[in-house]
Design a protein around this motif. Structure first.
Motif, PDB file in Angstrom:
ATOM      1  N   UNK A   1      12.994   4.667  -4.780  1.00 17.12           N
ATOM      2  CA  UNK A   1      14.589   5.385  -4.118  1.00 17.12           C
ATOM      3  C   UNK A   1      15.681   5.563  -4.880  1.00 17.12           C
ATOM      4  N   UNK A   2      16.316   4.335  -4.960  1.00 19.36           N
ATOM      5  CA  UNK A   2      17.772   3.927  -5.308  1.00 19.36           C
ATOM      6  C   UNK A   2      17.935   4.307  -6.477  1.00 19.36           C
ATOM      7  N   UNK A   3      17.191   3.713  -8.083  1.00 18.59           N
ATOM      8  CA  UNK A   3      17.334   3.886  -9.007  1.00 18.59           C
ATOM      9  C   UNK A   3      17.243   6.117  -9.280  1.00 18.59           C
ATOM     10  N   UNK A   4      16.301   6.987  -8.546  1.00 23.69           N
ATOM     11  CA  UNK A   4      15.854   8.421  -8.500  1.00 23.69           C
ATOM     12  C   UNK A   4      17.210   8.667  -7.945  1.00 23.69           C
ATOM     13  N   UNK A   5      17.776   8.024  -6.549  1.00 20.87           N
ATOM     14  CA  UNK A   5      18.398   9.711  -5.895  1.00 20.87           C
ATOM     15  C   UNK A   5      20.379   9.003  -6.017  1.00 20.87           C
ATOM     16  N   UNK A   6      20.570   7.863  -6.689  1.00 17.28           N
ATOM     17  CA  UNK A   6      21.900   7.480  -6.804  1.00 17.28           C
ATOM     18  C   UNK A   6      22.706   8.304  -8.147  1.00 17.28           C
ATOM     19  N   UNK A   7      22.183   8.827  -8.400  1.00 21.28           N
ATOM     20  CA  UNK A   7      23.186   9.555 -10.148  1.00 21.28           C
ATOM     21  C   UNK A   7      24.385   9.677  -9.649  1.00 21.28           C
ATOM     22  N   UNK A   8      24.738  10.509  -8.535  1.00 24.91           N
ATOM     23  CA  UNK A   8      25.622  11.304  -8.465  1.00 24.91           C
ATOM     24  C   UNK A   8      27.037  10.085  -7.927  1.00 24.91           C
ATOM     25  N   UNK A   9      26.394   8.825  -7.495  1.00 23.99           N
ATOM     26  CA  UNK A   9      26.990   7.514  -7.215  1.00 23.99           C
ATOM     27  C   UNK A   9      27.530   7.349  -8.925  1.00 23.99           C
ATOM     28  N   UNK A  10      27.322   7.794  -9.476  1.00 22.30           N
ATOM     29  CA  UNK A  10      27.472   6.690 -10.887  1.00 22.30           C
ATOM     30  C   UNK A  10      26.964   5.838 -11.358  1.00 22.30           C
ATOM     31  N   UNK A  11      25.775   5.852 -10.958  1.00 26.32           N
ATOM     32  CA  UNK A  11      24.129   4.975 -11.397  1.00 26.32           C
ATOM     33  C   UNK A  11      23.218   6.649 -12.157  1.00 26.32           C
ATOM     34  N   UNK A  12      22.754   4.929 -13.133  1.00 24.83           N
ATOM     35  CA  UNK A  12      22.744   5.861 -14.719  1.00 24.83           C
ATOM     36  C   UNK A  12      20.775   5.693 -13.812  1.00 24.83           C
ATOM     37  N   UNK A  13      20.023   5.626 -12.710  1.00 32.07           N
ATOM     38  CA  UNK A  13      18.363   5.736 -13.184  1.00 32.07           C
ATOM     39  C   UNK A  13      18.055   4.181 -14.048  1.00 32.07           C
ATOM     40  N   UNK A  14      17.379   4.125 -14.731  1.00 29.58           N
ATOM     41  CA  UNK A  14      16.783   3.047 -15.903  1.00 29.58           C
ATOM     42  C   UNK A  14      17.291   2.340 -16.375  1.00 29.58           C
TER      43      UNK A  14
ATOM     44  N   UNK B   1      20.442   1.780 -15.346  1.00 33.45           N
ATOM     45  CA  UNK B   1      21.722   0.383 -14.873  1.00 33.45           C
ATOM     46  C   UNK B   1      22.237   1.002 -13.756  1.00 33.45           C
ATOM     47  N   UNK B   2      22.780   0.252 -13.198  1.00 33.93           N
ATOM     48  CA  UNK B   2      23.860   1.504 -11.808  1.00 33.93           C
ATOM     49  C   UNK B   2      24.015  -0.202 -10.909  1.00 33.93           C
ATOM     50  N   UNK B   3      25.352   0.266 -10.439  1.00 34.79           N
ATOM     51  CA  UNK B   3      25.936  -0.981  -9.586  1.00 34.79           C
ATOM     52  C   UNK B   3      25.035  -0.546  -7.525  1.00 34.79           C
ATOM     53  N   UNK B   4      25.076  -2.193  -7.395  1.00 30.61           N
ATOM     54  CA  UNK B   4      24.146  -2.442  -6.570  1.00 30.61           C
ATOM     55  C   UNK B   4      25.223  -1.132  -4.705  1.00 30.61           C
ATOM     56  N   UNK B   5      26.654  -2.074  -5.217  1.00 31.28           N
ATOM     57  CA  UNK B   5      27.326  -1.640  -4.278  1.00 31.28           C
ATOM     58  C   UNK B   5      27.561  -0.521  -3.956  1.00 31.28           C
TER      59      UNK B   5
ATOM     60  N   UNK C   1      25.923   2.425  -0.797  1.00 35.95           N
ATOM     61  CA  UNK C   1      27.391   3.374  -1.028  1.00 35.95           C
ATOM     62  C   UNK C   1      26.653   5.058  -0.431  1.00 35.95           C
ATOM     63  N   UNK C   2      25.468   4.981  -1.455  1.00 38.63           N
ATOM     64  CA  UNK C   2      24.527   6.228  -1.366  1.00 38.63           C
ATOM     65  C   UNK C   2      24.027   6.007  -0.210  1.00 38.63           C
ATOM     66  N   UNK C   3      23.188   4.497   0.634  1.00 31.54           N
ATOM     67  CA  UNK C   3      22.435   4.218   1.317  1.00 31.54           C
ATOM     68  C   UNK C   3      23.387   4.987   2.648  1.00 31.54           C
TER      69      UNK C   3
END
Length: 111
Positions: free
Chosen positions: A1-14, A16-20, A24-26
């Protein structure tokens, strides 16, 4: 879910991104249970567990940091805060073929 849903928090799906940022999104949106969201498909996609979907959502109120390789601290953080988000080095070739279980590759901690 985090891979799919956190694009708006400057994460980049498959890619990469940042756990923190994901945590925050969660905290803001909640996170669907594994049973509710479904199986990880290893594909880029859109979040398919939004407000109009019939998903069971857990709403943690905070999260903590865990030092790398500290299993005891991870257990305490999990018991205290709930979900734990981790980062992993996906550069080793063995990661491309990972399917399930505990991923254990000596090169994972490098780079």
């Amino acid at each position: 879910m985090l891979v799919d849903c956190t694009y708006g928090y400057r994460n980049y799906g498959c890619r990469g991104g940042w756990p923190w940022k994901a945590m925050q999104w969660v905290i803001r949106n909640g996170i669907a249970t594994h049973q509710s969201y479904g199986r990880y498909l290893a594909q880029e996609g859109l979040c398919h567990c939004g407000p109009k979907d019939n998903c069971t959502i857990y709403h943690p109120t905070s999260f903590g940091d865990v030092m790398r390789t500290n299993k005891t601290a991870m257990k305490v953080t999990l018991a205290t805060y709930g979900p734990v988000s981790v980062g992993i080095n996906s550069a080793p070739k063995s990661f491309k073929f990972y399917r399930d279980g505990v991923y254990d590759d000596f090169d994972c901690g490098r780079s």
